[in-house]
Write an enzyme that holds these catalytic residues in place. Structure first.
Site, PDB file in Angstrom:
ATOM      1  N   HIS A 246       0.849  -1.188   0.000  1.00  0.00           N
ATOM      2  CA  HIS A 246       0.000   0.000   0.000  1.00  0.00           C
ATOM      3  C   HIS A 246       0.883   1.237   0.000  1.00  0.00           C
ATOM      4  CE1 HIS A 246      -3.132   2.870   1.148  1.00  0.00           C
ATOM      5  NE2 HIS A 246      -3.974   1.973   0.660  1.00  0.00           N
ATOM      6  N   GLU A 299      -7.805  -5.232   0.025  1.00  0.00           N
ATOM      7  CA  GLU A 299      -8.377  -6.042  -1.048  1.00  0.00           C
ATOM      8  C   GLU A 299      -8.317  -7.545  -0.758  1.00  0.00           C
ATOM      9  OE1 GLU A 299     -10.058  -4.198  -2.715  1.00  0.00           O
ATOM     10  OE2 GLU A 299      -9.032  -3.142  -4.328  1.00  0.00           O
TER      11      GLU A 299
END
Ligand code: ACO
Length: 357
Positions: A246, A299
């Site tokens: 991320h 996700e």
């Protein structure tokens, strides 16, 4: 210049606070863990819109108004759906949202939020050869999406799980799609154009397109004993592991933890394998990319949650939009209130600039 605009502050916002080093996400003062537990999607929308959209002042009226807006969106389906025939759901959704005209009456942010699940359910039914199902007044937004898609009221446990997911992803700082929405909103192009821009940004695998491929990865691995070798092969080939890494979080994405908790309460045969793959992936990433601090992102467990709710994997990214459109519209309203055009600069690195005549 900052590659990828890393660390650049491009807007002030009251919507959400993302602390990448502490692994914290706070939605307008409310930690995401608490928001997911205590709010329905309508509550998150009211929270984000407060002070920007008068409808948000009264949560019960907002819930009712959102139900009416779903009916308004449904009335547009016969006009907008045929052109989307045969397209993947995310592309069909993009086309249908682009069909919303600036002349639409009533609150445009409300119609935008309502239209995403209504159009998506109709698109999914169309490809199964089924007629669209009208929204049910009185159902919550999450439950109504499942009902419009399946043609029957969902089990409360599934609707609640989807609701928690929609709240969890409702806003997240100046992510790529929200930034896209704000840029377009800053030109005064309007709510619908801003939302379409955001959806286009969301579609890519580096942003919202990852959860479908997460399930593909679990399928390809098949059993825990194959995880380490499969993952090593991917990383050695220079490919990225979907659901990891991320830009902002250098520790575990807090949304992954929230969603993992929700998934545990559902019947999902994949959860055990997923946990084993997650552990193998984190170990392999630490080995292949030392010092990069690559952790599980939202996700990974999104894929398991939406799968357990009964949704097919090519709906995962558009369902992300069902939740994130709350944040997009909030940021559009916030950006419009500033009245300032977003217009950064580039640094020219092309052929030498000729002397001025
Ligand atoms: N798997 C393998 N390697 C990775 C991964 C990954 N998932 N993520 C980053 N890396 C590596 C890169 O290859 C790079 O290595 P290098 O410096 O040796 O070339 C290094 O880590 C840094 O990568 P960047 O691309 O600079 O990191 P960035 O901040 O741009 O990455 C991103 C963020 C795009 C999310 C990335 O981690 C990624 O591609 N993840 C996989 C896709 C994914 O899960 N997307 C969903 C994100 S969550 C969301 O948007 C809702």
């Amino acid at each position: 210049m900052s590659s990828g605009l890393d660390g650049v502050v491009a807007a002030e916002t009251v919507m959400s606070h993302v602390d990448g080093q502490a692994g914290r996400l706070v939605l307008r003062g409310l930690p995401v863990e608490l928001a997911a537990e205590s709010l329905e999607f309508e509550g998150a929308l009211a929270l984000l819109w407060r002070g920007f959209e008068p409808l948000a002042d009264d949560a019960a009226s907002l819930r009712q108004a959102l139900g009416q807006a779903r009916a308004r969106a449904f009335a547009l389906v016969p006009k907008l759906l045929p052109a989307a025939a045969g397209l993947p759901p995310i592309e069909g959704l993009r086309l249908m949202l682009a069909g919303l005209g600036d002349g639409e009456e009533g609150s445009q942010p409300l119609l935008a939020v309502a239209a995403v699940p209504v159009f998506l359910a109709a698109l999914d039914r169309q490809r199964r050869g089924l007629a669209p199902v009208a929204p049910t007044p009185g159902l919550g937004h999450a439950a109504d999406f499942l009902a419009m898609r399946a043609g029957e009221v969902p089990e409360p446990l599934r609707a609640k799980a989807l609701d928690a997911y929609l709240v969890t992803v409702s806003d997240h700082g100046l992510n790529a799609s929200t930034f896209a929405a704000r840029v377009v909103a800053s030109t005064r192009a309007g709510v619908f154009s801003s939302i379409v821009a955001a959806l286009c940004a969301l579609k890519g695998p580096l942003h919202g397109g990852a959860p479908g491929p997460v399930l593909d990865m679990l399928d390809a691995i098949g059993s825990a004993d194959r995880a380490a070798a499969w993952i090593d092969g991917e990383l050695a080939a220079g490919r990225r592991l979907m659901g990891f890494g991320h830009r902002i979080y250098t520790v575990r994405d807090p949304r992954a933890e929230v969603l993992k908790g929700v998934v545990r309460g559902l019947d999902n045969g994949r959860i055990r394998l997923a946990e084993q793959v997650e552990a193998a992936a984190l170990a392999a990433l630490a080995r292949h990319k030392p010092g990069r601090k690559l952790e599980t992102n939202v996700e990974f467990y999104t894929a398991l949650l939406l799968d357990a709710v009964g949704l097919p994997r090519d709906l995962f990214t558009p369902v992300f939009a069902v939740g994130r459109v709350a944040g997009w519209t909030a940021h559009v309203l916030e950006q419009e209130a500033t009245g300032r055009l977003l217009r950064p600069q580039s640094r020219y690195v092309g052929p030498p600039v000729p002397d001025a005549a």
